[in-house]
Design a protein around this motif. Structure first.
Motif, PDB file in Angstrom:
ATOM      1  N   ILE A 197       0.847  -1.200   0.000  1.00  0.00           N
ATOM      2  CA  ILE A 197       0.000   0.000   0.000  1.00  0.00           C
ATOM      3  C   ILE A 197       0.880   1.249   0.000  1.00  0.00           C
ATOM      4  O   ILE A 197       0.654   2.185  -0.776  1.00  0.00           O
ATOM      5  CB  ILE A 197      -0.956   0.006   1.218  1.00  0.00           C
ATOM      6  N   ALA A 198       1.891   1.258   0.865  1.00  0.00           N
ATOM      7  CA  ALA A 198       2.786   2.421   0.952  1.00  0.00           C
ATOM      8  C   ALA A 198       3.535   2.637  -0.359  1.00  0.00           C
ATOM      9  O   ALA A 198       3.662   3.776  -0.828  1.00  0.00           O
ATOM     10  CB  ALA A 198       3.771   2.234   2.101  1.00  0.00           C
ATOM     11  N   ARG A 199       4.026   1.567  -0.957  1.00  0.00           N
ATOM     12  CA  ARG A 199       4.754   1.667  -2.221  1.00  0.00           C
ATOM     13  C   ARG A 199       3.859   2.260  -3.309  1.00  0.00           C
ATOM     14  O   ARG A 199       4.276   3.144  -4.059  1.00  0.00           O
ATOM     15  CB  ARG A 199       5.260   0.284  -2.633  1.00  0.00           C
ATOM     16  N   HIS A 200       2.631   1.780  -3.381  1.00  0.00           N
ATOM     17  CA  HIS A 200       1.681   2.287  -4.368  1.00  0.00           C
ATOM     18  C   HIS A 200       1.402   3.774  -4.126  1.00  0.00           C
ATOM     19  O   HIS A 200       1.426   4.575  -5.069  1.00  0.00           O
ATOM     20  CB  HIS A 200       0.382   1.484  -4.323  1.00  0.00           C
ATOM     21  N   ALA A 201       1.145   4.113  -2.873  1.00  0.00           N
ATOM     22  CA  ALA A 201       0.835   5.510  -2.538  1.00  0.00           C
ATOM     23  C   ALA A 201       2.025   6.421  -2.846  1.00  0.00           C
ATOM     24  O   ALA A 201       1.847   7.532  -3.373  1.00  0.00           O
ATOM     25  CB  ALA A 201       0.438   5.628  -1.076  1.00  0.00           C
ATOM     26  N   ASN A 202       3.228   5.956  -2.546  1.00  0.00           N
ATOM     27  CA  ASN A 202       4.416   6.771  -2.803  1.00  0.00           C
ATOM     28  C   ASN A 202       4.682   6.939  -4.292  1.00  0.00           C
ATOM     29  O   ASN A 202       5.147   7.994  -4.726  1.00  0.00           O
ATOM     30  CB  ASN A 202       5.644   6.160  -2.126  1.00  0.00           C
ATOM     31  N   ALA A 215      -7.142   0.120   0.583  1.00  0.00           N
ATOM     32  CA  ALA A 215      -6.220   0.370   1.701  1.00  0.00           C
ATOM     33  C   ALA A 215      -6.931   0.345   3.046  1.00  0.00           C
ATOM     34  O   ALA A 215      -6.412  -0.252   3.998  1.00  0.00           O
ATOM     35  CB  ALA A 215      -5.504   1.700   1.509  1.00  0.00           C
ATOM     36  N   ALA A 216      -8.073   0.958   3.160  1.00  0.00           N
ATOM     37  CA  ALA A 216      -8.766   1.017   4.450  1.00  0.00           C
ATOM     38  C   ALA A 216      -9.117  -0.377   4.950  1.00  0.00           C
ATOM     39  O   ALA A 216      -8.908  -0.701   6.127  1.00  0.00           O
ATOM     40  CB  ALA A 216     -10.018   1.880   4.352  1.00  0.00           C
ATOM     41  N   LYS A 236      -4.886  -4.504  11.445  1.00  0.00           N
ATOM     42  CA  LYS A 236      -5.093  -4.172  12.852  1.00  0.00           C
ATOM     43  C   LYS A 236      -5.695  -5.354  13.608  1.00  0.00           C
ATOM     44  O   LYS A 236      -5.244  -5.688  14.710  1.00  0.00           O
ATOM     45  CB  LYS A 236      -5.991  -2.944  12.979  1.00  0.00           C
ATOM     46  N   SER A 237      -6.677  -6.021  13.019  1.00  0.00           N
ATOM     47  CA  SER A 237      -7.301  -7.161  13.692  1.00  0.00           C
ATOM     48  C   SER A 237      -6.309  -8.314  13.844  1.00  0.00           C
ATOM     49  O   SER A 237      -6.298  -9.004  14.864  1.00  0.00           O
ATOM     50  CB  SER A 237      -8.561  -7.616  12.964  1.00  0.00           C
ATOM     51  N   VAL A 238      -5.453  -8.512  12.841  1.00  0.00           N
ATOM     52  CA  VAL A 238      -4.439  -9.565  12.926  1.00  0.00           C
ATOM     53  C   VAL A 238      -3.444  -9.245  14.035  1.00  0.00           C
ATOM     54  O   VAL A 238      -3.069 -10.121  14.825  1.00  0.00           O
ATOM     55  CB  VAL A 238      -3.724  -9.746  11.573  1.00  0.00           C
TER      56      VAL A 238
END
Length: 58
Positions: A20-25, A34-35, A42-44
Motif C-alpha cells: 500500500i505504501a509503495r503504491h501511494a508513494n 487500503a482502508a 489491525k485485527s491480525v
C-alpha cells in the motif's frame, strides 16, 4: 498457534502494508482497498498480541 505461524502472519501483514505504501508513494494516491487492508492488519495484530499474551501466561 506456534511462534513460526505468528512470524509468518506478521510478515504477511507487513508485506500488505508495504505494498500500500509503495503504491501511494509512486502514484500519490492511496488505493481504494487500503482502508480494508489496514483494518484487517489491525485485527491480525490484535490477535497476535492476544496469542503472545496467552503464551506468556498473562
Amino acid at each position: 498457534m506456534q511462534l513460526s505461524n505468528l512470524q509468518r502472519l506478521v510478515g504477511s501483514v507487513a508485506n500488505n502494508i508495504n505494498q500500500i505504501a509503495r503504491h501511494a508513494n509512486s502514484t500519490g494516491e492511496v488505493p481504494p482497498e487500503a482502508a480494508a487492508t489496514i483494518a484487517h492488519a489491525k485485527s491480525v495484530i490484535i490477535r497476535i498480541d492476544r496469542q503472545l499474551a496467552d503464551m506468556a501466561g498473562r
